[in-house]
Write a protein that holds these residues in place. Sequence first.
Motif, PDB file in Angstrom:
ATOM      1  N   LEU A   5       0.846  -1.093  -0.019  1.00  0.00           N
ATOM      2  CA  LEU A   5       0.111  -0.118  -0.193  1.00  0.00           C
ATOM      3  C   LEU A   5       0.802   1.365  -0.124  1.00  0.00           C
ATOM      4  O   LEU A   5       1.671   1.392   0.858  1.00  0.00           O
ATOM      5  N   VAL A   6       0.756   2.147  -0.933  1.00  0.00           N
ATOM      6  CA  VAL A   6       1.378   3.217  -1.299  1.00  0.00           C
ATOM      7  C   VAL A   6       0.359   4.607  -1.137  1.00  0.00           C
ATOM      8  O   VAL A   6      -0.468   4.781  -1.815  1.00  0.00           O
ATOM      9  N   ASP A   7       0.844   5.568  -0.295  1.00  0.00           N
ATOM     10  CA  ASP A   7      -0.019   6.458  -0.295  1.00  0.00           C
ATOM     11  C   ASP A   7       0.561   7.824  -0.982  1.00  0.00           C
ATOM     12  O   ASP A   7       2.022   8.055  -0.914  1.00  0.00           O
ATOM     13  N   ARG A  68      -7.296  22.535  -0.099  1.00  0.00           N
ATOM     14  CA  ARG A  68      -8.564  21.825   0.455  1.00  0.00           C
ATOM     15  C   ARG A  68      -8.575  20.483   0.369  1.00  0.00           C
ATOM     16  O   ARG A  68      -8.360  19.784  -0.759  1.00  0.00           O
ATOM     17  N   PRO A  69      -8.666  19.522   1.355  1.00  0.00           N
ATOM     18  CA  PRO A  69      -9.159  18.110   1.165  1.00  0.00           C
ATOM     19  C   PRO A  69     -10.049  17.947   0.483  1.00  0.00           C
ATOM     20  O   PRO A  69     -11.343  18.515   0.769  1.00  0.00           O
ATOM     21  N   TRP A  70      -9.924  17.139  -0.410  1.00  0.00           N
ATOM     22  CA  TRP A  70     -11.321  16.747  -1.380  1.00  0.00           C
ATOM     23  C   TRP A  70     -11.743  15.343  -1.179  1.00  0.00           C
ATOM     24  O   TRP A  70     -12.364  15.020  -0.637  1.00  0.00           O
ATOM     25  N   LEU A  71     -11.048  14.676  -1.995  1.00  0.00           N
ATOM     26  CA  LEU A  71     -11.467  13.208  -2.340  1.00  0.00           C
ATOM     27  C   LEU A  71     -10.346  12.087  -1.893  1.00  0.00           C
ATOM     28  O   LEU A  71      -9.108  12.522  -2.073  1.00  0.00           O
ATOM     29  N   ARG A  72     -10.599  10.919  -1.754  1.00  0.00           N
ATOM     30  CA  ARG A  72      -9.710   9.872  -1.242  1.00  0.00           C
ATOM     31  C   ARG A  72     -10.095   8.678  -2.151  1.00  0.00           C
ATOM     32  O   ARG A  72     -11.091   8.046  -1.815  1.00  0.00           O
ATOM     33  N   ARG A  73      -9.245   8.128  -3.014  1.00  0.00           N
ATOM     34  CA  ARG A  73      -9.552   6.985  -3.826  1.00  0.00           C
ATOM     35  C   ARG A  73      -8.614   5.878  -3.802  1.00  0.00           C
ATOM     36  O   ARG A  73      -7.227   6.183  -3.505  1.00  0.00           O
ATOM     37  N   GLU A  74      -8.606   4.843  -3.806  1.00  0.00           N
ATOM     38  CA  GLU A  74      -7.667   3.456  -3.991  1.00  0.00           C
ATOM     39  C   GLU A  74      -7.845   3.002  -5.388  1.00  0.00           C
ATOM     40  O   GLU A  74      -9.040   2.779  -5.927  1.00  0.00           O
ATOM     41  N   HIS A  75      -6.639   2.494  -5.754  1.00  0.00           N
ATOM     42  CA  HIS A  75      -6.599   1.801  -7.047  1.00  0.00           C
ATOM     43  C   HIS A  75      -5.372   0.791  -6.979  1.00  0.00           C
ATOM     44  O   HIS A  75      -4.394   0.979  -6.576  1.00  0.00           O
ATOM     45  N   LEU A  76      -5.795  -0.437  -7.612  1.00  0.00           N
ATOM     46  CA  LEU A  76      -4.878  -1.630  -7.698  1.00  0.00           C
ATOM     47  C   LEU A  76      -4.240  -1.525  -9.017  1.00  0.00           C
ATOM     48  O   LEU A  76      -4.634  -1.974  -9.959  1.00  0.00           O
ATOM     49  N   TYR A  77      -2.797  -1.048  -8.873  1.00  0.00           N
ATOM     50  CA  TYR A  77      -2.050  -1.048 -10.253  1.00  0.00           C
ATOM     51  C   TYR A  77      -1.170  -2.555  -9.961  1.00  0.00           C
ATOM     52  O   TYR A  77      -1.236  -3.177  -9.033  1.00  0.00           O
ATOM     53  N   HIS A  81      -0.618  -0.950  -4.606  1.00  0.00           N
ATOM     54  CA  HIS A  81      -2.002  -0.834  -4.233  1.00  0.00           C
ATOM     55  C   HIS A  81      -1.903   0.513  -3.819  1.00  0.00           C
ATOM     56  O   HIS A  81      -1.363   1.155  -2.765  1.00  0.00           O
ATOM     57  N   VAL A  82      -2.242   1.635  -4.500  1.00  0.00           N
ATOM     58  CA  VAL A  82      -2.000   3.111  -4.333  1.00  0.00           C
ATOM     59  C   VAL A  82      -3.339   3.625  -3.661  1.00  0.00           C
ATOM     60  O   VAL A  82      -4.722   3.371  -4.136  1.00  0.00           O
ATOM     61  N   ARG A  83      -3.107   4.321  -2.745  1.00  0.00           N
ATOM     62  CA  ARG A  83      -4.215   5.160  -2.048  1.00  0.00           C
ATOM     63  C   ARG A  83      -3.888   6.648  -2.200  1.00  0.00           C
ATOM     64  O   ARG A  83      -2.870   7.162  -1.836  1.00  0.00           O
ATOM     65  N   LEU A  84      -4.830   7.202  -2.988  1.00  0.00           N
ATOM     66  CA  LEU A  84      -4.576   8.636  -3.610  1.00  0.00           C
ATOM     67  C   LEU A  84      -5.376   9.837  -2.802  1.00  0.00           C
ATOM     68  O   LEU A  84      -6.681   9.655  -2.565  1.00  0.00           O
TER      69      LEU A  84
END
Length: 312
Positions: A5-7, A68-77, A81-84
Amino acid sequence: MTRKLVDVAAGVLLRPDGSYLLGQRGPDTVYAGYWEFPGGKVEPGEKPAQALCRELDEELGIRVTHLRPWLRREHLYEHAHVRLHFFEVCAWEGALDDKVHSALDWVEPSSATREPMLPANGPILKALRLPRVMGITDAARLGVDAQLEALDRALDAGLRLVQVREQALDAGARDRFAREVLARTRARGGLVVVNGDIELAQAIGADGVHLPARRLMALSERPAFQWVGASCHDRAELEHAAALTLDYALLGPVLATDSHPGAASLGWSGFSALTEGLPMPVLALGGLSPAVMETARDARAHGIAGIRGIWG
C-alpha cells in the motif's frame, strides 16, 4: 498477490475559470506518457497535505498558500496498491516551472480530457464535471409557473445542475414539469436528475436519478444512468453510496432550515468529519445559498445544494 500500500498526494490545481492542470509523465517513469494530476508519494512522517506541498515545490516550483482536502480513492496497479489523497489547490505563489513532466496542460472540465490518463483518475475527471451548485425544485410550494421563472433566472445566472423533486404533484403534472425543466436546463448545457422516480427519469431521458436515503439503502447495485446521486444523513449512508460507486451525495442539514425548524443540524465541523476520506464528491445541504460556497468548500464540500437559497 498482496501489493504494498502506497499513499500518494495529488493536487488538482484550479484556476478561477474552473480549469485544472494535468502533467504528462516523463519517458523514464512507470506509465510513461500518461497524464496525471501533479503530486507524489507520501514519505514516512509526512501528512498527505505536507507531502503535496513539498512535491509541488519540487516538481513545479510553486509554494501552496491554500489547499482543501477533497477526495480519497484507492486503485490496484500491477506494481502497487495506491491510496490517492486528492486536494484542491486554490492558491499558490510562483510561476509554474516544471521539472519532471514531458508537458503540462490546463484543461476545461467540459472539454475532452487528455489521453491516455492514469487509470485511477477517471472518476476524478467526472467529479470535476459535476457542477458546484444544485437547485432542488419546489414547484408544489412556489407554483409551477413561478418555479419555471425562478429556474430561468437561476440558469441565466449560471446554475447547471437541477434536481426535480416533486412528489406532491400528480403523475401527469410531474411528467410535464420534469420535461419542461429538462428542456430549459439542457438548452443552457446543464444536467437534470430526477428524485426517486427511476421510471420517470428513463421516460424523459434525464441525465440521472437522485435517490432518497431509504431507496439508497435498499439497493445492492447502481442504477444504470450517467449520473446517480443520493441524499445522506450519516456515515453509513455515505459509505453505502460510495460502495455503489455513486457519482455524488448530498449531506445535511448543515444549518437550520425553515422547512425543518428545530431539526438537529451538523454544522460545518460535523459535515467535514462525516465526509473525510470519501471517494465521491459531497454537496452540502440545509439552510445554504451560494454566498457560503467558500466556507462549504473549506469544510470538504464539493459545493452546495438548496431550495429556498437557490430560487429565492
